[in-house]
Design an enzyme around this catalytic site. Structure first.
Site, mmCIF file in Angstrom:
data_model
loop_
_atom_site.group_PDB
_atom_site.id
_atom_site.type_symbol
_atom_site.label_atom_id
_atom_site.label_comp_id
_atom_site.label_asym_id
_atom_site.label_seq_id
_atom_site.Cartn_x
_atom_site.Cartn_y
_atom_site.Cartn_z
ATOM 1 C CB SER A 99 3.744 6.600 5.523
ATOM 2 O OG SER A 99 4.692 6.047 6.401
ATOM 3 C CG ASP A 243 6.352 2.550 7.932
ATOM 4 O OD1 ASP A 243 6.715 1.556 7.270
ATOM 5 O OD2 ASP A 243 6.616 3.720 7.585
ATOM 6 C CG ASP A 245 5.224 3.414 3.460
ATOM 7 O OD1 ASP A 245 5.383 3.393 4.692
ATOM 8 O OD2 ASP A 245 5.787 4.246 2.723
ATOM 9 C CG ASP A 247 9.031 3.673 4.109
ATOM 10 O OD1 ASP A 247 8.371 3.533 5.163
ATOM 11 O OD2 ASP A 247 9.150 4.779 3.535
#
Length: 454
Positions: A99, A243, A245, A247
């Site tokens: 992340s 961010d 990743d 999501d």
């Protein structure tokens, strides 16, 4: 002696430094353990742009294949694109990402078929136990048949699914600055936004897991400074930051001012309720603004308050049949997306709402942003339980004050509230406070901090 993976296996995922805390041989064991715990016959795997991600994800695939499981690799993707694949293909999935963590980290977010979460209480503890045992006794015996490993591109299908859930074809043209932070938003945004009435100004779309421009964590104000400046320079309608990743999404208005995730939660909740005839349950965690349950009730919905953390939100989504859920951390969950979190779908809702009327985003969100919040303030403390007990003793029994311990300690009065909760992984207490005006919030915040740090 079996390895101790307690520092690697967290509450919701696997996350640690590569190769110090984990490496490809360990990833292979995680692959074997994942398929045993999920009892899968086939799985889907994706990964982000970090330098270690391709090797770790392929090792995980090999470990799964040794147990006779067929593996579909979707390659570079956002976490919500992996959730899409898990939902659409009805397969358990694994996403290799850390992340917003720095480049030397990597991790695995795992789910069962239909993007159902795998956390400590839903399989992750069992996976850890298996891997710890195998580091001592050796890898499990291979199945009689080795599974296949094949590749599949799901990006176009993912984008089409999202666009089917929010109609942007008739909105007025908008200019939007998008900061992908060198993360997976740079991979997904061009396809998702293609053909929409949007002028996209891209920032840091180059995939680079070393994050050369800034950390890919838009909740840290330092990481949206570039976006705020560019929005003002471009006279854009809004800015969106993802961010690492992709999501989570974070929004700034046309002035470059941040829009609180609670206001986004309330805005999207009102749209989802309208789509469902003014009926439905909306989940919000206990540190979102008072605005959220108020807006939900004003729009005919039923607000349900939960603990902080995606496993709690997703479990409550499934239990209650909720149509939408939001967190202060800019995670947004949709029934139409297998109860999984997708920042991209939330971003499309914001674009649709803004483009469906003539005013600026600042005016649109003002109705959803009614109170003054402190943001999350972390304090390092040696004795978390002792400090929480001190706060409880200070406020318990005060007239007009209520306490609850759903998650940490929440103290509520007619004009203010605050929550203090311990970190699961660090010696920290996290404070969030909100009030009807700035002066009251400041007073309440400072009184709580004095006890926490006393």
């Amino acid at each position: 002696m079996a390895a101790d993976l307690s520092q690697l296996v967290k509450a919701y995922d696997v996350r640690g430094v590569v190769p110090d805390q984990w490496d490809e041989p360990l990833a292979e064991l995680f692959g074997a353990a994942f398929v045993q715990v999920t009892d899968a016959s086939a799985i889907v795997i994706g990964h982000d742009m970090r330098p270690s991600s391709p090797g770790l994800s392929r090792a995980f695939a090999r470990g799964a294949a040794t147990q006779g499981v067929d593996v579909t690799e979707i390659g570079l993707c956002s976490t919500d694109q992996l959730y899409y694949a898990s939902g659409a293909l009805n397969l358990p999935g694994a996403m290799f990402t850390a992340s917003h963590n720095p480049a030397q980290y990597n991790g695995i977010k795992m789910c069962r078929a239909g993007a159902a979460p795998v956390g400590q209480d839903t399989g992750l503890a069992q996976i850890r136990e298996l891997v710890e045992g195998w580091t001592d006794s050796g890898a499990p015996a291979p199945a009689a048949r080795t599974g296949t490993i094949t590749q599949r591109d799901t990006l176009e299908d993912y984008a089409a699914h999202l666009r089917s859930l929010v109609d942007l074809t008739s909105i007025r043209p908008l200019k939007v600055v998008v900061d992908a932070g060198n993360g997976m938003g740079g991979h997904t945004v061009p396809t998702v936004f293609a053909g929409l009435p949007l002028t996209v100004v891209p920032m840091y779309f180059e995939l680079d897991g070393t994050f050369p421009n800034h950390e890919a964590n838009p909740l840290d104000p330092a990481n949206i400074v570039d976006l705020q400046k560019r929005v003002r320079e471009e006279s854009a309608d809004l800015g969106i930051a993802f961010d690492g990743d992709a999501d989570r999404c974070f929004v700034v208005d046309g002035h470059g001012d941040p829009v609180s995730p609670s206001a986004i939660t309330a805005l999207v909740a009102s749209r989802e309720l309208a789509k469902h005839g003014g009926k439905g349950t909306i989940i919000h965690n206990l540190i979102t603004s008072w605005s959220v349950p108020e807006v939900v009730e004003e729009n005919g919905g039923t607000p349900v308050r939960t603990r902080v953390g995606h496993s709690f939100i997703k479990a409550e989504m499934a239990r209650s049949g909720a149509i939408f859920g939001g967190e202060h951390s800019a995670h947004y969950y949709f029934k139409d997306f297998w109860n999984a979190d997708t920042g991209m779908l939330a971003a499309l809702h914001v674009l649709a709402a803004l483009g469906g009327q003539e005013g600026p985003l600042s005016g649109l969100v003002a109705q959803y942003d009614r109170y003054t919040g402190s943001g999350e303030i972390n304090s390092t403390v040696a004795d978390q339980a002792g400090r929480l007990a001190a706060i409880k003793a200070a406020y318990e029994g005060l007239e007009g004050v209520e306490l609850d311990e759903l998650d940490g300690l929440t103290v509520t009065s007619a004009d203010w509230w605050f929550n203090v909760r311990p970190s699961n992984t660090e010696p920290l207490l996290r404070l969030n406070a909100e009030a009807r005006d700035e002066a009251t919030m400041t007073k309440v915040r400072d009184e709580a901090l004095a006890i926490i740090r006393g």
